[in-house]
Enzyme design. Structure first.
Site: not given
Length: 392
Positions: A359, A356, A51
């Protein structure tokens, strides 16, 4: 817990030196580096990872385990995606390291491989959010947590298969093996973060972290060997950052198991083992492929350099998430992730390391990219890789 974290910042720099014996290397190398123009060095970039590198593949696969939406996130924090793609394609408030990399090379941002309208003229991004080193079937029937990915995650083998399919159907279509290798030799391969999702899913389980580190690095090396066989000559491999210093891992860790910086000690210990094993394997591959430039991007030291000197990088909240559940100490609640009803966004994400709780913010990715490309946090340096490319 927050008090413990902030009081410990005074000791953080000494702590990072203790964990990172090569810190002095970066100071000396930074001073000796001369500015170098990266523009036009490569016409194609191929990226892999999770990610932290994915620019849309997970979204196109429908893989996000996320019930919230972006309506609670102010659009001004999402408008940085200026190339017309859906901001939700990235798990950040803006651009990632791979985006800033392409910008430094004067290339457009990479198209995710699964984008139906993909144009691969400047390369492709094969990274998938939630990817794991362990085989997908390993997670069947096991109570291993995942906040982001629905059900069984994709394995990094998927990215290897996608790359091979790309060569056959698009990248080298109509070319013989020799011509295809020449094309790959002229491209830059960027292997982003690989392995963090395994450590996150295994957190608190009976899985051996030493075994997990060895399995994870083995997967990275398998990808590397695939790329080398295809003709790759210029490769950058990221190490893992100290994710134990992010809100998610801190919040999951008992207070007595936090280290002097306030980070999850067990997670960071596993990350350190991973990075050490990875570097030893990269050195072996360099000796086996002397005509190739294989670079190690030291995410561990780059991250700690910013975390332990936040004011230098205009960071005011080194631990607290920007977007999340307000009212919690770190603005993070695993049951109420960023974008879910009741969550809020900070006024200025550039003042935060974490977007968040899982990340990073665009600002953090930008700082890390600068350390990688311009400040000597790569071995050999990224400038040396560019010089090698331009001398050919």
């Amino acid at each position: 817990m927050a008090k413990l974290i902030y009081q410990s910042l005074a000791l953080a720099f000494l702590f990072s030196l203790f964990l990172s014996p090569s810190s002095a290397h970066y100071k000396s190398q930074e001073a000796s580096n001369l500015p170098i123009d990266f523009k036009g060095s490569f016409n194609q970039v191929f990226a892999f990872g999770d990610s932290y590198t994915d620019t849309g593949n997970a979204k196109f696969l429908g893989g996000f385990n996320f019930s919230g939406d972006t309506k609670n996130i102010p659009l001004e924090w999402l408008k940085n995606i200026k190339h017309g793609k859906d901001p939700a394609s990235r798990m950040s408030n803006g651009l990632l390291v791979v985006d800033f990399l392409c910008k430094s090379l004067s290339l457009p941002t990479l198209t995710p491989y699964k984008d139906p309208s993909a144009n691969f003229s400047v390369g492709a991004n094969f990274a998938i959010a939630g990817s794991t080193s362990l085989p997908s079937d390993y997670f069947l029937g096991k109570n291993l947590s995942s906040l982001i990915w629905k059900g069984v995650p994709k394995n990094f083998q998927t990215q290897i298969e996608w790359f091979n399919n790309f060569l056959t159907k698009s990248g080298c279509q109509g070319k013989n093996t020799a011509s295809c290798k020449v094309q790959m030799q002229d491209s830059l391969f960027w292997i982003g973060e690989m392995g963090v999702n395994d450590y996150t899913r295994a957190h608190g389980s009976s899985v051996s972290l030493q075994w997990l580190s060895e399995m994870s690095v083995r997967t990275v090396c398998k990808l590397l060997k695939t790329l080398l066989t295809a003709g790759a000559k210029y490769i950058v491999v990221q190490g893992l950052p100290p994710v134990g210093c992010l809100p998610m891992d801190i919040s999951m860790c008992p207070l007595h198991k936090l280290n002097k910086m306030g980070c999850a000690a067990a997670v960071n210990s596993a990350i350190m083992i991973h990075n050490q094993i990875l570097q030893r394997n990269l050195e072996k591959l360099r000796k086996m492929n002397p005509k190739c430039t294989i670079v190690y991007a030291d995410y561990w030291n780059a991250f700690l350099t910013i975390l332990t000197n936040p004011k230098k990088y205009q960071i005011e909240e080194p631990f607290k998430a920007c977007c999340g559940s307000s009212g919690t100490q770190l603005n993070f609640n695993s049951h109420s992730l960023c974008g879910s009803p009741g969550t809020s966004v900070c006024k200025d994400p550039s003042k935060h390391i974490s977007w968040d709780g899982i990340h990073l913010t665009e600002a953090m990715y930008k700082h890390v990219t600068d350390l990688f490309l311009n400040q000597g946090f790569c071995r050999p340096s990224f400038a040396d890789l560019i010089k090698s490319k331009k001398s050919m």
